[in-house]
Design a protein around this motif. Structure first.
Motif, PDB file in Angstrom:
ATOM      1  N   GLY A 295       6.789   4.069 -10.888  1.00  0.00           N
ATOM      2  CA  GLY A 295       6.402   3.628  -9.548  1.00  0.00           C
ATOM      3  C   GLY A 295       4.913   3.494  -9.322  1.00  0.00           C
ATOM      4  O   GLY A 295       4.476   3.285  -8.187  1.00  0.00           O
ATOM      5  N   TRP A 296       4.100   3.617 -10.384  1.00  0.00           N
ATOM      6  CA  TRP A 296       2.641   3.562 -10.192  1.00  0.00           C
ATOM      7  C   TRP A 296       2.189   2.172  -9.729  1.00  0.00           C
ATOM      8  O   TRP A 296       2.702   1.153 -10.219  1.00  0.00           O
ATOM      9  CB  TRP A 296       1.913   3.929 -11.490  1.00  0.00           C
ATOM     10  N   ALA A 297       1.198   2.142  -8.835  1.00  0.00           N
ATOM     11  CA  ALA A 297       0.608   0.875  -8.365  1.00  0.00           C
ATOM     12  C   ALA A 297      -0.341   0.330  -9.429  1.00  0.00           C
ATOM     13  O   ALA A 297      -0.765   1.062 -10.341  1.00  0.00           O
ATOM     14  CB  ALA A 297      -0.124   1.107  -7.057  1.00  0.00           C
ATOM     15  N   GLU A 298      -0.705  -0.941  -9.314  1.00  0.00           N
ATOM     16  CA  GLU A 298      -1.542  -1.584 -10.339  1.00  0.00           C
ATOM     17  C   GLU A 298      -2.981  -1.052 -10.364  1.00  0.00           C
ATOM     18  O   GLU A 298      -3.594  -0.961 -11.412  1.00  0.00           O
ATOM     19  CB  GLU A 298      -1.551  -3.107 -10.132  1.00  0.00           C
ATOM     20  N   GLY A 299      -3.528  -0.696  -9.173  1.00  0.00           N
ATOM     21  CA  GLY A 299      -4.918  -0.217  -9.105  1.00  0.00           C
ATOM     22  C   GLY A 299      -5.180   0.934 -10.081  1.00  0.00           C
ATOM     23  O   GLY A 299      -6.016   0.810 -10.994  1.00  0.00           O
ATOM     24  N   PRO A 300      -4.458   2.060  -9.938  1.00  0.00           N
ATOM     25  CA  PRO A 300      -4.702   3.197 -10.823  1.00  0.00           C
ATOM     26  C   PRO A 300      -4.412   2.891 -12.297  1.00  0.00           C
ATOM     27  O   PRO A 300      -4.887   3.613 -13.182  1.00  0.00           O
ATOM     28  CB  PRO A 300      -3.727   4.280 -10.326  1.00  0.00           C
ATOM     29  N   LEU A 301      -3.640   1.803 -12.563  1.00  0.00           N
ATOM     30  CA  LEU A 301      -3.333   1.472 -13.967  1.00  0.00           C
ATOM     31  C   LEU A 301      -4.437   0.648 -14.627  1.00  0.00           C
ATOM     32  O   LEU A 301      -4.451   0.466 -15.840  1.00  0.00           O
ATOM     33  CB  LEU A 301      -2.007   0.711 -14.057  1.00  0.00           C
ATOM     34  N   GLN A 302      -5.391   0.161 -13.805  1.00  0.00           N
ATOM     35  CA  GLN A 302      -6.402  -0.751 -14.357  1.00  0.00           C
ATOM     36  C   GLN A 302      -7.237  -0.100 -15.466  1.00  0.00           C
ATOM     37  O   GLN A 302      -7.613  -0.756 -16.444  1.00  0.00           O
ATOM     38  CB  GLN A 302      -7.318  -1.254 -13.247  1.00  0.00           C
TER      39      GLN A 302
END
Ligand SMILES: Cc1cc2nc3c(=O)[nH]c(=O)nc-3n(C[C@H](O)[C@H](O)[C@H](O)COP(=O)(O)OP(=O)(O)OC[C@H]3O[C@@H](n4cnc5c(N)ncnc54)[C@H](O)[C@@H]3O)c2cc1C
Length: 441
Positions: A295-302
């Motif tokens: 469920g992680w959002a894209e921002g923190p995955l950048q």
């Protein structure tokens, strides 16, 4: 590299000091020990299976005041100054923060046991400088396959290597990490076990991030927590901008420019399949996919999607005994061990390398006082092991607080609590921020 074979000679176990010390393992603790012994005139050899000390993984290593004091005692002052010139000062950057898996701020992290005078240095730089200090005592490409004491009352300790060579010493020290062959020889079985988490680490230049994401992360370290026991540590390292010393000419850091050295963590039970067998780009992609699925959002995955693939590697966290009585549970003698070999320490408290360095300094100090005070080698080793038992169990307990918290969040109940409570905490943090009570985050 062929290991030279040294000729055994009768040793006197009551003699002081040891004439020759053989160290198995040239990681952080083994190299620090070899550097300190060499500087104090001992005959020492440190063997590592790696063929290049730079070919090692790891994100940044935190050196607290105790570790810095130990290094000052072990290293030549000019080399110690180069180490400080290559490090970034924790005190100079904003405090660490934590975020939820959608990237919402949750406030400052109260880091238990954080010493504000700590410095951060990347593991590769630290190892390279220690290897330089160990000089020609370092034997690379030398894989130890067995250790033993030569028979007889005056038998020396002996290490045997994969190429058939041997090395003899009055003292043999295992600094060979959590799977220590030396400790298995002393105890009969491993004394560390998997801690329950798998880590994947990599390095991402801050300049590779979109400006909005770089601003959100800021020039600080952070821990992002998500459902199913997922977590991401982003360690901010900037030996130029947050230099410990104003001495750019002495800087030897392999990290140049602001960099996030990140570590994603998964509980072993729910870690994605195939993680352990992968490296580089495919490993980064598997990690991103698993965090997205949680469920992680894209921002923190950048920070992961923009990473340098060549830097991405995984490793399993190990932990040593929780009780002093189970730590180094052997009688003091001519074979001992230090660092992760004795008290394997997950990186979650940033103390594993520092504690291995303090162990090395303690052993050098005991051997020096044996030399000057007329004590036996075994008395010196016994005094060293007593201190290490207490130091080791304290650091294991500290590092397991975060591991236990992450594992608790991986149960169905823990995961549900994370999904419910962190958004509430994010909301209240935002409210406090708007009211001016929060420091701009
Ligand atoms: C790849 C890696 C990355 C890490 N990253 C971090 C991090 O980012 N942050 C953090 O806080 N901690 C990190 N750690 C842990 C931290 O470095 C250790 O807690 C600390 O270095 C303990 O020092 P040590 O000397 O006891 O063990 P290590 O530094 O692990 O050294 C052990 C050495 O023994 C050698 N060795 C093992 N078996 C043999 C053998 N049979 N023959 C010859 N040589 C052998 C290994 O090659 C290794 O160099 C990392 C460890 C590793 C291995």
């Amino acid at each position: 590299m062929t290991t030279t074979t040294t000729t055994p000679r009768p040793a006197d176990p009551t003699a002081n000091p040891p004439h020759r010390v053989v160290v198995v393992g040239g990681g952080i603790g083994g190299l620090a020990l070899a550097a300190g012994l060499r500087r104090n005139g001992f005959d020492v050899a440190v063997h590592d299976r790696d063929t290049d000390p730079a070919a090692t993984g790891g994100y940044h290593i935190t050196l607290d005041t105790a570790a810095q004091r130990a290094l000052r005692g072990l290293l030549d002052p000019a080399l110690f100054a180069r180490l400080l010139a290559s490090a970034s000062a924790v005190r100079r950057r904003p405090p660490d923060v934590w975020f939820d898996w959608r990237g919402r701020p949750l406030g400052e992290i109260q880091v238990k046991g954080l010493d504000p005078d700590s410095v951060d240095v990347d593991r590769i730089t630290l190892r390279l400088l220690l290897a330089e200090a160990a000089g020609d005592s370092l034997v690379l490409g030398s894989t130890c396959t067995g250790v033993e004491r030569d028979p007889g009352p005056g038998g020396q300790a002996r290490a045997t290597f994969a190429d058939g060579g041997t090395d003899h010493g009055d003292l043999l020290v295992g600094a060979d990490g959590p799977h220590s062959l030396v400790v298995r020889h002393l105890v009969g079985s491993p004394t560390s076990r998997p801690a329950g988490l798998v880590g994947i680490s990599g390095r991402t230049p801050a300049a590779a991030l979109d400006p909005a994401e770089a601003a959100r992360l800021g020039p600080r370290s952070s821990l992002t927590v998500g459902p199913r026991g997922t977590a991401l540590y982003s360690g901010y390292l900037d030996p130029d901008g947050y230099a410990v010393l104003d001495a750019a000419h002495a800087r030897a850091a392999v990290t140049t420019g602001p960099t996030y050295i990140w570590g994603a963590m998964f509980p072993e039970a729910t870690a994605p399949d195939g993680l352990r067998g992968q490296r580089g780009g495919p490993l980064a992609a598997t990690t991103v996919a698993a965090l997205r699925a949680a469920g992680w959002a894209e921002g923190p995955l950048q920070v992961l999607t923009r990473t340098d693939p060549a830097t991405v590697a995984s490793y399993r966290f190990h932990v040593g005994p929780r009780h002093a009585r189970d730590t180094a549970p052997w009688p003091a003698g001519s074979i001992t061990a230090l660092g992760d070999a004795v008290h394997a320490t997950p990186p979650t408290a940033g103390k594993g390398a520092g504690t291995a360095i303090v162990d090395a300094h303690a052993l050098v100090t005991e051997l020096l006082s044996a030399r000057s005070g007329g004590q036996t080698l075994h008395t010196a080793v016994s005094a060293f092991e007593t201190g290490m038992r207490h130091r080791g169990t304290a650091v294991v307990a500290l590092s397991m607080t975060t591991v236990d918290r992450i594992l608790a969040g991986s149960t169905p109940a823990g995961s549900a609590l994370t999904r419910l409570s962190l958004p509430l905490l994010a909301w209240s943090t935002a409210l406090r921020g708007r009211a001016g009570g929060h420091r701009g985050r």
